[in-house]
Design a protein around this motif. Sequence first.
Motif, PDB file in Angstrom:
ATOM      1  N   ARG A 278     -38.249 109.648   3.285  1.00  0.00           N
ATOM      2  CA  ARG A 278     -38.058 108.627   2.247  1.00  0.00           C
ATOM      3  C   ARG A 278     -37.051 109.119   1.223  1.00  0.00           C
ATOM      4  NH1 ARG A 278     -42.883 105.600   1.005  1.00  0.00           N
ATOM      5  NH2 ARG A 278     -41.426 104.394  -0.221  1.00  0.00           N
ATOM      6  N   GLU A 279     -36.066 108.285   0.893  1.00  0.00           N
ATOM      7  CA  GLU A 279     -35.162 108.664  -0.194  1.00  0.00           C
ATOM      8  C   GLU A 279     -35.970 108.693  -1.479  1.00  0.00           C
ATOM      9  OE1 GLU A 279     -30.769 107.735  -2.064  1.00  0.00           O
ATOM     10  OE2 GLU A 279     -31.453 106.584  -0.326  1.00  0.00           O
ATOM     11  N   TRP A 280     -35.672 109.670  -2.319  1.00  0.00           N
ATOM     12  CA  TRP A 280     -36.497 109.930  -3.494  1.00  0.00           C
ATOM     13  C   TRP A 280     -35.588 110.159  -4.695  1.00  0.00           C
ATOM     14  CZ3 TRP A 280     -37.669 115.096  -5.666  1.00  0.00           C
ATOM     15  CH2 TRP A 280     -38.715 115.076  -6.590  1.00  0.00           C
ATOM     16  N   THR A 281     -35.939 109.544  -5.811  1.00  0.00           N
ATOM     17  CA  THR A 281     -35.211 109.737  -7.052  1.00  0.00           C
ATOM     18  C   THR A 281     -36.090 110.508  -8.013  1.00  0.00           C
ATOM     19  OG1 THR A 281     -34.014 107.673  -6.752  1.00  0.00           O
ATOM     20  CG2 THR A 281     -34.072 108.581  -8.984  1.00  0.00           C
TER      21      THR A 281
ATOM     22  N   VAL B  71     -30.803 109.206   5.863  1.00  0.00           N
ATOM     23  CA  VAL B  71     -32.069 109.419   6.559  1.00  0.00           C
ATOM     24  C   VAL B  71     -31.802 109.929   7.971  1.00  0.00           C
ATOM     25  CG1 VAL B  71     -34.091 108.251   7.535  1.00  0.00           C
ATOM     26  CG2 VAL B  71     -33.376 107.739   5.200  1.00  0.00           C
ATOM     27  N   ALA B  72     -30.826 109.346   8.650  1.00  0.00           N
ATOM     28  CA  ALA B  72     -30.514 109.749  10.024  1.00  0.00           C
ATOM     29  C   ALA B  72     -30.125 111.227  10.084  1.00  0.00           C
ATOM     30  CB  ALA B  72     -29.398 108.881  10.595  1.00  0.00           C
TER      31      ALA B  72
ATOM     32  N   MET C 263     -25.572 113.950  -4.398  1.00  0.00           N
ATOM     33  CA  MET C 263     -26.011 113.731  -3.031  1.00  0.00           C
ATOM     34  C   MET C 263     -27.450 113.211  -3.066  1.00  0.00           C
ATOM     35  SD  MET C 263     -26.095 116.349   0.225  1.00  0.00           S
ATOM     36  CE  MET C 263     -24.329 116.474   0.235  1.00  0.00           C
ATOM     37  N   PRO C 264     -27.791 112.266  -2.207  1.00  0.00           N
ATOM     38  CA  PRO C 264     -29.159 111.744  -2.166  1.00  0.00           C
ATOM     39  C   PRO C 264     -30.185 112.837  -1.839  1.00  0.00           C
ATOM     40  CG  PRO C 264     -27.681 110.308  -0.934  1.00  0.00           C
ATOM     41  CD  PRO C 264     -26.908 111.546  -1.279  1.00  0.00           C
ATOM     42  N   VAL C 265     -31.376 112.646  -2.366  1.00  0.00           N
ATOM     43  CA  VAL C 265     -32.496 113.562  -2.125  1.00  0.00           C
ATOM     44  C   VAL C 265     -33.561 112.798  -1.345  1.00  0.00           C
ATOM     45  CG1 VAL C 265     -34.294 114.953  -3.227  1.00  0.00           C
ATOM     46  CG2 VAL C 265     -31.984 114.911  -4.184  1.00  0.00           C
ATOM     47  N   PHE C 266     -34.200 113.487  -0.395  1.00  0.00           N
ATOM     48  CA  PHE C 266     -35.204 112.871   0.465  1.00  0.00           C
ATOM     49  C   PHE C 266     -36.478 113.692   0.470  1.00  0.00           C
ATOM     50  CE2 PHE C 266     -31.071 111.613   1.940  1.00  0.00           C
ATOM     51  CZ  PHE C 266     -31.208 110.259   2.217  1.00  0.00           C
TER      52      PHE C 266
ATOM     53  N   VAL D 100     -36.994 111.801 -11.529  1.00  0.00           N
ATOM     54  CA  VAL D 100     -36.735 111.398 -12.894  1.00  0.00           C
ATOM     55  C   VAL D 100     -36.707 112.606 -13.826  1.00  0.00           C
ATOM     56  CG1 VAL D 100     -37.614 110.018 -14.829  1.00  0.00           C
ATOM     57  CG2 VAL D 100     -37.741 109.133 -12.489  1.00  0.00           C
ATOM     58  N   LYS D 101     -37.538 113.581 -13.537  1.00  0.00           N
ATOM     59  CA  LYS D 101     -37.613 114.784 -14.371  1.00  0.00           C
ATOM     60  C   LYS D 101     -37.742 115.993 -13.450  1.00  0.00           C
ATOM     61  CE  LYS D 101     -40.182 116.969 -18.050  1.00  0.00           C
ATOM     62  NZ  LYS D 101     -41.288 116.910 -18.976  1.00  0.00           N
ATOM     63  N   GLY D 102     -37.072 117.051 -13.787  1.00  0.00           N
ATOM     64  CA  GLY D 102     -37.172 118.268 -13.001  1.00  0.00           C
ATOM     65  C   GLY D 102     -35.814 118.840 -12.659  1.00  0.00           C
ATOM     66  N   PRO D 103     -35.798 119.900 -11.849  1.00  0.00           N
ATOM     67  CA  PRO D 103     -34.564 120.648 -11.625  1.00  0.00           C
ATOM     68  C   PRO D 103     -33.487 119.903 -10.859  1.00  0.00           C
ATOM     69  CG  PRO D 103     -36.308 121.466 -10.205  1.00  0.00           C
ATOM     70  CD  PRO D 103     -36.943 120.488 -11.151  1.00  0.00           C
ATOM     71  N   TRP D 104     -33.817 118.839 -10.118  1.00  0.00           N
ATOM     72  CA  TRP D 104     -32.805 118.141  -9.350  1.00  0.00           C
ATOM     73  C   TRP D 104     -32.468 116.768  -9.935  1.00  0.00           C
ATOM     74  CZ3 TRP D 104     -37.330 119.518  -6.319  1.00  0.00           C
ATOM     75  CH2 TRP D 104     -37.282 120.846  -5.923  1.00  0.00           C
ATOM     76  N   ALA D 105     -32.983 116.488 -11.129  1.00  0.00           N
ATOM     77  CA  ALA D 105     -32.756 115.165 -11.752  1.00  0.00           C
ATOM     78  C   ALA D 105     -31.319 115.028 -12.214  1.00  0.00           C
ATOM     79  CB  ALA D 105     -33.712 114.965 -12.915  1.00  0.00           C
TER      80      ALA D 105
END
Length: 94
Positions: free
Chosen positions: A84-87, A60-61, A1-4, A89-94
């Motif tokens: 803002r959609e956010w990717t 976003v909506a 699922m996308p992260v924001f 790269v490192k960490g618990p949700w990567a």
Amino acid sequence: MPVFAVLYDYLTDSVPARDEHRPAHRQFLGTLTGPVNLLASGPYVDEPAGALLIVEATSVAEVETAMDADPFAVQGLISGRAVREWTQVKGPWA
């Protein structure tokens, strides 16, 4: 699922009102378990006053609709909000 990333800017003269509504704000954040799922949140340490929230959602909506119900937003204590959609790269949700 996308992260924001949700970035809040607070009104500069709203400290007493934020203090008053903080319990309801935090209770609201605790309800974000789906379809918008709160992963992390917290205020900025320095000025300008604001906060960063990291959430999972499908769009976003969807995030904006959920954040409109935040007591801080309902009480008019947020002067600006960006989603803002956010990717990660490192960490618990990567």
